[in-house]
Design a protein around this motif. Structure first.
Motif, PDB file in Angstrom:
ATOM      1  N   ARG A   7       4.257 -21.841 -26.919  1.00 25.42           N
ATOM      2  CA  ARG A   7       4.962 -20.751 -26.247  1.00 25.42           C
ATOM      3  C   ARG A   7       4.507 -19.395 -26.783  1.00 25.42           C
ATOM      4  O   ARG A   7       4.242 -18.465 -26.023  1.00 25.42           O
ATOM      5  N   ASP A   8       4.369 -19.308 -28.102  1.00 26.55           N
ATOM      6  CA  ASP A   8       3.983 -18.020 -28.688  1.00 26.55           C
ATOM      7  C   ASP A   8       2.564 -17.617 -28.298  1.00 26.55           C
ATOM      8  O   ASP A   8       2.263 -16.426 -28.170  1.00 26.55           O
ATOM      9  N   ASP A   9       1.687 -18.623 -28.112  1.00 26.23           N
ATOM     10  CA  ASP A   9       0.337 -18.325 -27.632  1.00 26.23           C
ATOM     11  C   ASP A   9       0.399 -17.676 -26.250  1.00 26.23           C
ATOM     12  O   ASP A   9      -0.323 -16.723 -25.953  1.00 26.23           O
ATOM     13  N   LEU A  18       2.905 -16.031 -24.951  1.00 26.20           N
ATOM     14  CA  LEU A  18       3.455 -14.675 -25.085  1.00 26.20           C
ATOM     15  C   LEU A  18       2.354 -13.706 -25.506  1.00 26.20           C
ATOM     16  O   LEU A  18       2.257 -12.591 -25.000  1.00 26.20           O
ATOM     17  N   ARG A  19       1.514 -14.144 -26.420  1.00 21.85           N
ATOM     18  CA  ARG A  19       0.392 -13.325 -26.885  1.00 21.85           C
ATOM     19  C   ARG A  19      -0.579 -13.053 -25.722  1.00 21.85           C
ATOM     20  O   ARG A  19      -1.087 -11.951 -25.554  1.00 21.85           O
TER      21      ARG A  19
END
Lengths: 333, 206
Positions: B5-7, B9-10
């Motif tokens: 998920r954070d990838d 967002l990035r």
């Protein structure tokens, strides 16, 4: 760029504030999502009519909200179609139980956003009919283009359908009438100068000081050709010939002639053009039974005009004549 | 290696930054053959998307992409709003509930996005639209056997597809009104789509 604005990004919001301040007694202005709604909407038992499109064409569409015309208008950013949530909200706001008409000008963005609005609206249980306007004869209508643009006839569709809806005609009847108006209307425009959108700050196209563009669109889309500027009689002939050839207007037809200013053209010039239009119409045996002259579907500060001819029938004429009371168009009310 | 998920967002942050950085270029490309609002609209939309991503916890990558989709649909307008909105909505649906996205899942999400864009806009390859960058990018991902290599290959293929729009005559959107005069201009939609692939490579490739 010199403009009467505060900030380029705030133009539409600021305009809506002005609209609310000026016409708050007869329309409700909402800002998120942006829409202008008739103050007494929804009118029970009446077909609701909404339209929308990019801003920069004022008075279309917001200026046509009121009894006898639109129930709501959804303004997008300048020259950018509005978003589906706006149209979905407006549809709900004007549904008086008799269904809602969407008047959509044929542009890729407008069509897609209204399509999505109709999909979002599914399940709300509101019956929606779409009238697509595509009257610009400057564009070749083929599989290889986005199709003809919706221009001047849109104003006539909104007025005539508005009259029919006040008369409590059914959703199907109003939709059929609107489609008939579109099918019997043809338009073409021209520009003396380009316009400048506030966000870009630059002219939408380049045109030499002594040149005109024939067949221009209302967002500065290119026309059919450019030529040296000639007398108004020549301009009228350049616009009228393709219009008359496109729909077989024939001798004896009763028509509505609409000479529209693009935003930066004074009324005196529009009357000069109208005189030529009337002359050409007479030469072709057309009887101009109704007319409209003024700036109603504009392109910011562009100088130029468009001509729309609508072949009238009895029903169209009756609803054209019906009372209308909007900030942009008003008679018998 | 997988995508979290954070990838994602990035990836969205980098795409928003690219759109902001190239805003003037996209406006210029669109002024030449369209109505000159593509850079402004995408910049407004992606800023709104980041705002919404930051406003609430995103359950997973799919949910984050759906948030981006709804932000674009409700703030962009024009043709780009529904088209990019549909792209992210379809990708988000394909990835919903998947905490560790593998190359095959990611490629399949792009395929769903592409199908959605074509269903919405009816564009075919060669019509001089975003589809001309989208198809080669998606196909490069589908051919890949390694995520990082695939992402870089996709960005390269999308760039080639974007440049290949230059000699084309537009058949969709406002550029189609120009007919022959739309030749020798790069399509703005294909250009922003290339930036999306480029941002993916920068954010997700190891």
């Amino acid at each position: 760029m010199k403009k009467l604005i505060n900030t380029p990004d705030g133009v539409v919001q600021d305009e809506l504030h002005g609209f609310q301040a000026a016409h708050g007694d007869r329309v409700r202005v909402s800002f998120d999502p942006a829409m202008i709604v008739r103050i007494d909407a929804p009118v029970k038992g009446k077909v609701g009519i909404i339209s929308g499109g990019g801003s920069g064409h004022e008075p279309m569409h917001g200026g046509f909200v009121g009894p006898g015309m639109l129930d709501a208008a959804c303004p997008g950013e300048v020259f950018t179609s509005p978003t589906p949530d706006q149209m979905a909200e407006a549809t709900k706001a004007v549904d008086g139980g008799a269904g809602v008409i969407h008047v959509v000008k044929n542009y890729t963005g407008d069509v897609m956003n209204f399509d999505m609005a109709a999909e979002l609206g599914k399940g709300e249980g509101i019956e929606v009919e779409t009238i697509l306007t595509n009257d610009d004869v400057a564009v070749e209508d083929s599989l290889y283009t986005a199709g003809r643009r919706g221009v001047g006839v849109t104003v006539l569709v909104e007025k005539i359908c508005g009259g029919a809806a006040e008369d409590r005609r059914s959703l199907q009847q109003v939709a059929e009438l609107g489609r008939r108006v579109n099918a019997n209307g043809r338009s073409m425009g021209m520009a003396l100068t380009p316009c400048i959108t506030p966000a870009s700050g630059n002219p939408s196209f380049e045109l030499a000081d002594d040149e005109v563009e024939i067949g221009i669109g209302i967002h500065g889309e290119p026309g059919r050709f450019r030529e040296k500027v000639g007398p108004a009689s020549q301009v009228a002939e350049r616009l009228m010939t393709p219009i008359l050839e496109d729909l077989p207007f024939s001798s004896g037809d009763r028509v509505l002639a609409f000479v529209n200013g693009m935003g930066g053209t004074p009324l005196i010039e529009l009357y000069v053009v109208y005189a030529e239009v009337a002359k050409i119409a007479q030469q072709h045996g057309l009887r101009i039974e109704r007319n409209l002259i003024g700036s109603y579907i504009t392109s910011l500060e562009m100088q130029g005009c468009s001509i729309t001819l609508l072949k009238l029938d009895e029903e169209m004429t009756r609803y054209w004549d019906a009372p209308v009371n909007t900030p942009g168009l008003r008679w018998k009310a | 290696m997988s995508i979290s998920r954070d990838d994602v967002l990035r990836w969205m942050e980098l795409f928003a930054a690219a759109v902001a950085e190239h805003r003037a270029e996209l406006v210029a490309l669109d002024t030449a053959i369209g109505d000159g609002d593509h850079g402004t609209n995408m910049d407004r939309g992606m800023r709104k998307a980041l705002e919404r991503l930051g406003a609430s916890e995103q359950a997973d990558a799919g949910a984050a992409l759906k948030t981006v989709a709804m932000a674009l649909i409700s703030s962009v307008g024009g043709a780009a709003g529904p088209l990019y909105g549909t792209l992210f909505l379809q990708m988000g649906s394909a990835l919903a509930g998947n905490p560790e996205i593998e190359l095959a899942d990611y490629a399949q999400a792009w395929r769903k996005g592409l199908e959605g864009v074509q269903a919405r806009g009816k564009a075919q390859p060669g019509d001089k639209t975003m589809v001309d960058a989208l198809i080669p990018g998606v196909e490069a991902l589908e051919r890949a056997s390694d995520l990082s290599d695939g992402l870089r290959a996709a960005a390269q293929a999308a760039e080639t597809g974007m440049k290949a729009t230059i000699p084309l005559v537009a058949r969709k959107g406002r550029a189609s009104y120009l007919g022959e005069r739309s030749r020798d201009h790069q399509d703005p939609g294909a250009t922003s789509t290339y930036y999306l692939f480029e941002a993916a490579a920068a954010a997700l490739a190891g």
